[in-house]
Design a protein around this motif. Structure first.
Motif, PDB file in Angstrom:
ATOM      1  N   ASN A  32       0.830  -1.181   0.000  1.00 37.67           N
ATOM      2  CA  ASN A  32       0.000   0.000   0.000  1.00 37.67           C
ATOM      3  C   ASN A  32       0.881   1.254   0.000  1.00 37.67           C
ATOM      4  OD1 ASN A  32      -1.764   2.091   0.727  1.00 37.67           O
ATOM      5  ND2 ASN A  32      -3.055   0.674   1.880  1.00 37.67           N
ATOM      6  N   ASN A  33       0.420   2.325  -0.674  1.00 37.93           N
ATOM      7  CA  ASN A  33       1.191   3.574  -0.710  1.00 37.93           C
ATOM      8  C   ASN A  33       1.439   4.133   0.676  1.00 37.93           C
ATOM      9  OD1 ASN A  33       1.601   3.633  -3.430  1.00 37.93           O
ATOM     10  ND2 ASN A  33      -0.168   4.917  -3.861  1.00 37.93           N
ATOM     11  N   TYR A  34       0.509   3.921   1.598  1.00 32.55           N
ATOM     12  CA  TYR A  34       0.692   4.427   2.959  1.00 32.55           C
ATOM     13  C   TYR A  34       1.908   3.797   3.626  1.00 32.55           C
ATOM     14  CZ  TYR A  34      -3.890   6.558   2.469  1.00 32.55           C
ATOM     15  OH  TYR A  34      -4.935   7.306   2.042  1.00 32.55           O
TER      16      TYR A  34
ATOM     17  N   TYR B 280       4.665   2.899   2.097  1.00 31.20           N
ATOM     18  CA  TYR B 280       5.835   3.594   1.553  1.00 31.20           C
ATOM     19  C   TYR B 280       6.010   4.964   2.197  1.00 31.20           C
ATOM     20  CZ  TYR B 280       5.912   0.019  -2.069  1.00 31.20           C
ATOM     21  OH  TYR B 280       5.969  -1.174  -2.731  1.00 31.20           O
ATOM     22  N   TYR B 281       4.920   5.691   2.374  1.00 31.30           N
ATOM     23  CA  TYR B 281       4.993   7.006   3.021  1.00 31.30           C
ATOM     24  C   TYR B 281       5.475   6.878   4.464  1.00 31.30           C
ATOM     25  CZ  TYR B 281       2.263   8.706  -0.952  1.00 31.30           C
ATOM     26  OH  TYR B 281       1.830   9.022  -2.207  1.00 31.30           O
ATOM     27  N   TYR B 282       4.980   5.858   5.153  1.00 32.08           N
ATOM     28  CA  TYR B 282       5.403   5.620   6.531  1.00 32.08           C
ATOM     29  C   TYR B 282       6.907   5.332   6.580  1.00 32.08           C
ATOM     30  CZ  TYR B 282       6.335   3.210  10.880  1.00 32.08           C
ATOM     31  OH  TYR B 282       6.888   2.830  12.066  1.00 32.08           O
TER      32      TYR B 282
ATOM     33  N   LEU C 243       9.232   6.059   4.435  1.00 33.47           N
ATOM     34  CA  LEU C 243       9.980   7.263   4.081  1.00 33.47           C
ATOM     35  C   LEU C 243      10.071   8.196   5.286  1.00 33.47           C
ATOM     36  CD1 LEU C 243      11.431   8.996   1.964  1.00 33.47           C
ATOM     37  CD2 LEU C 243       9.187   9.945   1.370  1.00 33.47           C
ATOM     38  N   ALA C 244       8.945   8.427   5.942  1.00 30.50           N
ATOM     39  CA  ALA C 244       8.910   9.346   7.086  1.00 30.50           C
ATOM     40  C   ALA C 244       9.755   8.833   8.248  1.00 30.50           C
ATOM     41  CB  ALA C 244       7.460   9.556   7.537  1.00 30.50           C
TER      42      ALA C 244
END
Length: 89
Positions: free
Chosen positions: A2-4, A6-8, A10-11
């Motif tokens: 899920n894209n979330y 990947y964002y997690y 990265l952050a």
């Protein structure tokens, strides 16, 4: 994934990198430091790559076995877990 996710990742990797940089600056100034548990936790929750980059870039905590060995081991365990979840389940 899920894209979330990947964002997690990265952050949390940016956070780990920044924490190592802040702690290095505080060490130079003999100021209050970020606890080692917090630095390790930032790696455990998914920021191990950022922690390794921070250790190398800022030349910080590279002599302590807990970090020099522990953080790369955490990264390997995380890679193995992702591989197992992605390809075996």
């Amino acid at each position: 994934m899920n894209n979330y996710v990947y964002y997690y990742l990265l952050a949390v990797n940016i956070l780990a990198f920044v924490l190592f940089g802040i702690d290095k600056q505080k060490a130079r100034r003999n100021a209050w430091r970020i606890p080692e548990k917090t630095l390790i936790l930032s790696a455990v929750i998914g920021g191990s790559a950022g922690a390794i980059l921070g250790m190398r870039f800022f030349r910080h905590k590279t002599r302590k076995p807990k970090f020099a060995v522990g953080v790369p081991v955490i990264l390997l365990v995380q890679i193995a877990a992702v591989w197992l979840v992605s390809y075996k389940l």
